[in-house]
Design a protein around this motif. Structure first.
Motif, PDB file in Angstrom:
ATOM      1  N   LEU A   1      32.585 -51.398  42.929  1.00 51.23           N
ATOM      2  CA  LEU A   1      31.956 -52.196  41.874  1.00 51.23           C
ATOM      3  C   LEU A   1      32.747 -52.098  40.569  1.00 51.23           C
ATOM      4  O   LEU A   1      32.828 -53.054  39.808  1.00 51.23           O
ATOM      5  N   GLY A   2      33.329 -50.923  40.315  1.00 52.57           N
ATOM      6  CA  GLY A   2      34.066 -50.750  39.066  1.00 52.57           C
ATOM      7  C   GLY A   2      33.124 -50.531  37.899  1.00 52.57           C
ATOM      8  O   GLY A   2      31.952 -50.237  38.077  1.00 52.57           O
ATOM      9  N   TRP A   3      33.665 -50.733  36.681  1.00 52.57           N
ATOM     10  CA  TRP A   3      32.889 -50.445  35.485  1.00 52.57           C
ATOM     11  C   TRP A   3      31.729 -51.415  35.290  1.00 52.57           C
ATOM     12  O   TRP A   3      31.833 -52.595  35.598  1.00 52.57           O
ATOM     13  N   ILE A   4      30.635 -50.895  34.768  1.00 55.83           N
ATOM     14  CA  ILE A   4      29.499 -51.635  34.219  1.00 55.83           C
ATOM     15  C   ILE A   4      28.714 -52.448  35.249  1.00 55.83           C
ATOM     16  O   ILE A   4      27.498 -52.448  35.233  1.00 55.83           O
ATOM     17  N   ARG A   5      29.387 -53.127  36.178  1.00 55.92           N
ATOM     18  CA  ARG A   5      28.645 -53.965  37.129  1.00 55.92           C
ATOM     19  C   ARG A   5      27.646 -53.134  37.923  1.00 55.92           C
ATOM     20  O   ARG A   5      27.968 -52.061  38.398  1.00 55.92           O
ATOM     21  N   ARG A   6      26.436 -53.662  38.062  1.00 51.08           N
ATOM     22  CA  ARG A   6      25.398 -52.936  38.790  1.00 51.08           C
ATOM     23  C   ARG A   6      25.412 -53.360  40.247  1.00 51.08           C
ATOM     24  O   ARG A   6      25.782 -54.493  40.561  1.00 51.08           O
TER      25      ARG A   6
ATOM     26  N   TYR B   1      29.860 -47.650  44.039  1.00 45.83           N
ATOM     27  CA  TYR B   1      30.264 -47.689  42.629  1.00 45.83           C
ATOM     28  C   TYR B   1      31.776 -47.855  42.475  1.00 45.83           C
ATOM     29  O   TYR B   1      32.238 -48.511  41.552  1.00 45.83           O
ATOM     30  N   GLY B   2      32.534 -47.242  43.384  1.00 43.41           N
ATOM     31  CA  GLY B   2      33.982 -47.333  43.287  1.00 43.41           C
ATOM     32  C   GLY B   2      34.461 -48.767  43.368  1.00 43.41           C
ATOM     33  O   GLY B   2      35.263 -49.222  42.546  1.00 43.41           O
TER      34      GLY B   2
END
Lengths: 247, 304
Positions: A108-113, A105-106
């Motif tokens: 990937l950042g915001w919103i992107r799955r 998740y880190g």
């Protein structure tokens, strides 16, 4: 000159207090790159708090933390974190693979799955900890040791340079402990820096090459052979210790 | 002919009310999932009770019973209540449950005082404000349903967009913070969405029982699935079911308040789920235990 003397983690004058009681007092700590370091000390010594302060999870009253000469905020991507196993609710409705992918998740950042690549990386990490056959297992159905392996796998997919682990051996059986130690030593051999909150004094010399003795103040820190002495231990544990180091 | 038009008229009203109840059930069910998973079920109770004085104040200040204005008042009061609870816990040695009970009863009492004051003030427009205590879905108008739909829809869309972030926040806040997500902000956002879900349901379900609409659908849903996305969808479904069936039952007989009926329907879902759900249900548990016992008994029996 510069590169060879770069410190993986540099803590200066760190003081953390909850209400009025200091939990950490004026800590100075240098962690050279590529060591496997144990943070050792009695209950309430501030071991977890030290890890959390390095990660910016608790706000220090004073002091400073640098990761390769930069503040943590600028270096998040090269730091992996394994929280205490007991810090989460394992009845959360999700499965093993999903938890491991949280390590992505880190980046990937915001919103992107998470996508195919993230899934593949998570699978690799699960193989490394020997949990590849448990991908769809509901996390409440894992043993303590398996939970710990899942958390380790989640940190591995962060693909960090520095790993901070809070009691990864807590409540695991001997086989899992062996497997985890092998994994940590592998990380060090690949040039990673691994900092581990550790409880079992008997295994410090076997598992680690660097040790920090902590009891609110930093009692000592350095290579195990120079630092893990009975004098230092007595100072750390206040003479209440029956452990005699004789090698 | 006159009778027919009366029926159509009633039917139309019932449809509107049922849609409203379904929407608010779905929204509170979905957001309640997060509250239940974060062990904040009782926070919903505090928010709904704390919202009551907000409704009264909004009416005193504006003299309007427009749902949007009352909802805004409720939301602000609910938020203030939450903030006070969190500050009490942070700044004093009073524990979370005590702080919760303290704020809940104080705000609710204050709300009752204000409502009585309004009733005695002789303002003809005030009739119906007391439905916010026990709820009366029959008072839902088309524009109320529209308000519920829009605000609830926005809340659900936010949950969808920030799915991954909210999941991580609920499961492992420390890890979320360590990889750079602003957990404090996400926490405030999630609580705000919960406040929205609660105040949307106040008119139909009432301040006293609204928290059950947050907790019950999520608890029921958890029994059936081990996946967060299914749990949210199921909870929304159970909430919508409870909303619709409660409304229909209460409107079919006179003098049954809708709120309690909706809650009874939600509790019915919980009962069924606790009993019959595979894996986590009591009945399957019993069967499994009996089977295990039998399998274990045989070999030991031979040994003795």
């Amino acid at each position: 000159m510069k590169a060879s003397h770069a410190k993986a983690i540099e803590v200066t004058d760190l003081t953390v207090a909850y209400q009025e009681t200091p939990v950490l007092w004026d800590i100075d700590l240098d962690v050279p790159p590529g060591v496997l370091l144990a943070i050792v000390g009695p209950n309430g010594a501030g071991k977890t708090t030290l890890i959390k302060a390095i990660l910016g999870l608790v706000r220090p009253a004073a002091g400073n933390v640098l990761i390769y000469n930069k503040p943590y905020e600028a270096q998040r991507r090269i730091v992996g974190y394994v929280p205490q196993r007991g810090s989460v609710d394992w009845d959360f409705p999700t499965n093993v693979l999903d938890v491991v992918m949280m390590g992505r998740y880190g980046s990937l950042g915001w919103i992107r799955r998470p996508g195919k690549r993230d899934r593949a990386l998570a699978m690799q990490a699960l193989e490394k900890v020997g949990m590849e056959n448990y991908t769809t297992r509901q996390i409440s159905q894992l043993s303590g040791g398996q939970q710990q392996r899942v958390f380790l796998a989640r940190a591995l997919v962060q693909d960090a340079t520095i790993y901070l682990m809070d009691e990864p051996f807590q409540g695991v059986d001997a086989t899992t402990e062996r497997a985890i130690v092998t994994l940590l030593q592998e990380l060090r051999e690949n040039g990673k820096t691994v900092v581990v909150v550790h409880h079992d004094l008997q295994t410090v010399t076997d598992y680690f090459d660097w040790v920090t003795l902590l009891n609110i103040r930093r009692i000592a820190s350095g290579p195990v052979e120079d630092t893990f002495t009975s004098d230092n231990l007595r100072e750390t544990y206040g003479g209440r210790i029956a452990f005699i180091k004789n090698r | 002919m006159q009778y027919l038009s009366f029926l159509i008229q009633n039917y139309y009203t019932l449809i509107i009310v049922a849609i409203g109840a379904a929407l608010l059930g779905a929204v509170s069910g979905a957001l309640g999932t997060y509250a239940v998973l974060r062990r904040q079920s009782l926070l919903g109770d505090a928010i709904s009770h704390a919202a009551l004085p907000g409704i009264a104040f909004a009416f005193i200040l504006t003299g309007s019973k427009t749902s949007l204005i009352l909802i805004l008042g409720a939301a602000i009061a609910g938020w203030i209540g939450t903030l006070i609870i969190l500050s009490i816990v942070r700044l004093t040695r009073i524990k979370y449950d005590s702080a919760l009970a303290l704020v809940l009863s104080t705000f609710f009492g204050f709300g009752l005082v204000l409502l009585t004051f309004i009733q005695r003030s002789g303002n003809a427009n005030q009739a119906g404000l007391d439905t916010f205590i026990f709820g009366q879905a029959a008072t839902l108008l088309k524009r109320d349903v529209l308000t519920i739909g829009i605000l609830g829809g926005v809340a659900l869309i936010i949950v969808l967009i920030l799915w991954k972030e909210l999941k991580l926040l609920v499961f492992d806040e420390g890890f979320a913070a360590s990889i750079g997500f602003p957990t404090r902000t996400l926490d405030i956002l999630l609580t705000s969405l919960l406040v929205i879900a609660i105040v949307l349901g106040l008119q139909a379900v009432g301040a006293v029982l609204m928290s059950a609409m947050i907790v019950a659908p999520a608890v029921a849903a958890r029994q059936w699935t081990n996946r967060l996305n299914l749990m949210v969808i199921l909870a929304a479904g159970f909430g919508a079911f409870a909303g619709v069936s409660g409304t229909i039952i209460s409107s079919s007989a006179t003098r049954i308040p809708t709120g309690p009926m909706i809650i009874l329907c939600a509790t019915f879902c919980v009962g069924i789920s606790i009993a019959f759900a595979p894996k986590r249900g009591l009945i399957w548990d019993g069967i499994r235990q009996r089977r295990n016992k039998r399998n274990l008994k045989l070999p030991t029996g031979k040994l003795i």
